[in-house]
Design an enzyme around this catalytic site. Structure first.
Site, PDB file in Angstrom:
ATOM      1  N   GLU A 187       0.821  -1.230   0.000  1.00 30.00           N
ATOM      2  CA  GLU A 187       0.000   0.000   0.000  1.00 30.00           C
ATOM      3  C   GLU A 187       0.845   1.266   0.000  1.00 30.00           C
ATOM      4  O   GLU A 187       0.602   2.174   0.800  1.00 30.00           O
ATOM      5  CB  GLU A 187      -0.956  -0.018   1.207  1.00 30.00           C
ATOM      6  CG  GLU A 187      -1.848  -1.251   1.229  1.00 30.00           C
ATOM      7  CD  GLU A 187      -2.673  -1.401   2.506  1.00 30.00           C
ATOM      8  OE1 GLU A 187      -2.595  -0.516   3.372  1.00 30.00           O
ATOM      9  OE2 GLU A 187      -3.383  -2.415   2.630  1.00 30.00           O
ATOM     10  N   ASN A 230       1.995  -4.998  -3.254  1.00 29.91           N
ATOM     11  CA  ASN A 230       0.646  -5.442  -2.908  1.00 29.91           C
ATOM     12  C   ASN A 230      -0.186  -4.210  -2.532  1.00 29.91           C
ATOM     13  O   ASN A 230       0.288  -3.337  -1.802  1.00 29.91           O
ATOM     14  CB  ASN A 230       0.762  -6.392  -1.690  1.00 29.91           C
ATOM     15  CG  ASN A 230      -0.543  -7.034  -1.285  1.00 29.91           C
ATOM     16  OD1 ASN A 230      -1.219  -7.642  -2.097  1.00 29.91           O
ATOM     17  ND2 ASN A 230      -0.893  -6.913  -0.001  1.00 29.91           N
ATOM     18  N   HIS A 266     -10.351  -6.445  -1.722  1.00 26.67           N
ATOM     19  CA  HIS A 266     -11.384  -6.254  -0.697  1.00 26.67           C
ATOM     20  C   HIS A 266     -12.599  -5.631  -1.388  1.00 26.67           C
ATOM     21  O   HIS A 266     -12.684  -4.416  -1.548  1.00 26.67           O
ATOM     22  CB  HIS A 266     -10.859  -5.372   0.439  1.00 26.67           C
ATOM     23  CG  HIS A 266      -9.758  -6.042   1.209  1.00 26.67           C
ATOM     24  ND1 HIS A 266      -9.988  -7.155   1.993  1.00 26.67           N
ATOM     25  CD2 HIS A 266      -8.430  -5.786   1.290  1.00 26.67           C
ATOM     26  CE1 HIS A 266      -8.843  -7.548   2.546  1.00 26.67           C
ATOM     27  NE2 HIS A 266      -7.890  -6.742   2.120  1.00 26.67           N
ATOM     28  N   GLU A 295      -5.960 -10.982  -0.984  1.00 27.76           N
ATOM     29  CA  GLU A 295      -6.760 -10.737   0.231  1.00 27.76           C
ATOM     30  C   GLU A 295      -8.240 -10.678  -0.099  1.00 27.76           C
ATOM     31  O   GLU A 295      -8.982  -9.857   0.452  1.00 27.76           O
ATOM     32  CB  GLU A 295      -6.330  -9.415   0.891  1.00 27.76           C
ATOM     33  CG  GLU A 295      -4.858  -9.334   1.227  1.00 27.76           C
ATOM     34  CD  GLU A 295      -4.449  -8.059   1.955  1.00 27.76           C
ATOM     35  OE1 GLU A 295      -5.317  -7.316   2.444  1.00 27.76           O
ATOM     36  OE2 GLU A 295      -3.228  -7.808   2.034  1.00 27.76           O
ATOM     37  N   ASP A 297     -12.021 -10.683  -0.244  1.00 31.90           N
ATOM     38  CA  ASP A 297     -13.270 -10.915   0.472  1.00 31.90           C
ATOM     39  C   ASP A 297     -14.334 -10.016  -0.152  1.00 31.90           C
ATOM     40  O   ASP A 297     -14.012  -9.072  -0.868  1.00 31.90           O
ATOM     41  CB  ASP A 297     -13.165 -10.744   2.006  1.00 31.90           C
ATOM     42  CG  ASP A 297     -12.530  -9.451   2.473  1.00 31.90           C
ATOM     43  OD1 ASP A 297     -12.470  -8.479   1.692  1.00 31.90           O
ATOM     44  OD2 ASP A 297     -12.087  -9.393   3.648  1.00 31.90           O
TER      45      ASP A 297
END
Ligand code: 9MR
Length: 384
Positions: A187, A230, A266, A295, A297
């Site tokens: 990030e 990432n 996300h 990651e 979801d």
């Protein structure tokens, strides 16, 4: 969904028997998607067919975050990875890749200037080896979850640089040969594609060149590990992913050991699915990089009774499936990780009021449509 499972399993068993029996040479040949903890040559049993990792194409890793640390510390349950037997069982059975959710972050692994705390991270890496799983290391250079001694310390630039170098050398070195991919830089860009120059201590104090150094130091400490950028909000072609593309091109031209670019994923059913995900990943693949979904979801607004509707679960399954299909379609996208597999431990309700149910299993470990969608698409990709 549940009632069709036995029939699906029988069909899958029949379909899988053919290619596996007809092609014994592949047992010793190179894996198409690279080396892996692939279970392909274990027998076709109902138990194996019931595993995401087993129905996945050879060399394709399907992973989960390992719950612990972070928001879990404020919940009224003990450490999930250590104490929840059912959780551990599913983690070992279903997944071929593990990502420590918090246990390798600075505040956990390096709580004091001269003290590292490796126990939790060691336990995950050991578990992964016992279960023939690979590990994604997360993370080395980030603006968040840094210990107070670091963020509030009074260091010269030279000292700060030495602190980062020592940290990377120590942590990456400790697990050398045991980590498949490292999120070296996490990030580091704002949504508009500019560098996080104010909240990222490393970039703020040491300038953008520190990012390249982090990759170099990680590579020195573990030449086998694949080193990744990432981030979230980079699933689509947009200002942020454009900026990563430009940054990576520049670093590669300078000979910096960058090996991959990963999108966190996300997602929320409030927004449309980023349907240019495959196109976006392909831009990085074209540079020779590996790519990954790290990651995933899919959260949703929960109705008053807290139970997602069938329509919500369908939409969620569709998003999970499309994210997986995008990755499967991209050469070199061999790692697909969900950010936890059960709502019992998800970070989402803690961070987004009124939202939740973001993972593929309920808090009681019942499989949702999203789980079945992943299973089906993995199997189809394997048979393809
Ligand atoms: O899931 C993690 C949660 O337990 C922590 O409290 C939180 C603190 O920032 O970090 C969560 O994981 C994040 C990951 O490390 C980086 N990408 C975003 C994830 C969700 O916030």
């Amino acid at each position: 969904m549940r009632s069709v499972r036995p029939a699906l399993l029988a069909l899958a068993a029949a379909a899988l028997a053919l290619p596996l029996l007809a092609a014994p040479a592949t047992a010793t040949g190179p894996a198409e998607r690279g080396t892996s903890a692939s279970p392909s040559f274990s027998p076709i049993t109902d138990a194996n067919l019931d595993r995401l990792r087993w129905v996945a194409p050879e060399g394709f890793h399907v992973g989960s975050a390992v719950a612990g640390g972070g928001h879990h510390l404020e919940q009224d349950y003990p450490d999930p990875f250590t104490y929840d037997c059912e959780y551990r069982k599913i983690l070992g059975k279903q997944f071929s890749s593990l990502s420590p959710e918090n246990q390798m972050k600075w505040e956990f692994i390096h709580p004091e200037p001269d003290r590292y705390a490796f126990e939790a991270a060691d336990a995950i890496v050991d578990f992964a080896e016992e279960n023939d799983q690979v590990v994604r290391g997360h993370t080395l250079l980030w603006h968040s979850q840094n210990p107070a001694w670091l963020e509030e310390g009074d260091f010269t630039d030279e000292e700060l640089r030495a602190i980062l170098r020592d940290h990377i050398t120590t942590v990456v070195g400790r697990y050398a040969g045991r980590i498949q991919q490292w999120d070296v830089a996490n990030e580091i860009l704002n949504d508009d594609g500019t560098l996080r120059t104010s909240d990222n201590i490393w970039i703020r104090e040491l300038g953008p060149g520190i990012v390249a150094d982090a990759f170099r130091w990680a590579h020195e400490a573990d030449p086998e590990a694949e080193l990744y950028f990432n981030d979230y909000g980079v699933e689509s072609v947009n200002a942020k992913s454009d900026a990563y593309l430009a940054l990576v091109e520049e670093l590669l031209a300078d000979g910096v050991p960058v090996h991959g670019f990963s999108v966190q994923g996300h997602l929320s059913t409030r927004y449309g699915f980023p349907d240019d995900l495959e196109r976006n990943l392909n831009r990085f693949a074209a540079l020779g990089l590996g790519t990954a979904v790290t990651e995933l979801d899919v959260r949703m607004d929960l109705p008053e009774n807290g139970e997602p509707t069938r329509q919500q679960l369908r939409q969620q399954a569709d998003y999970y499936g499309r994210a997986l299909s995008a990755c499967l379609a991209v050469e070199g996208c061999d790692s697909f990780t969900i950010w936890g597999f059960t709502d019992k431990y998800s970070w989402v309700p803690v961070f987004f009021e009124g939202e939740g149910a973001a993972t593929v299993m309920t808090a009681d470990y019942a499989r949702k449509p999203a789980f079945h969608t992943l299973w089906t698409r993995l199997l189809l990709a394997r048979l393809h």
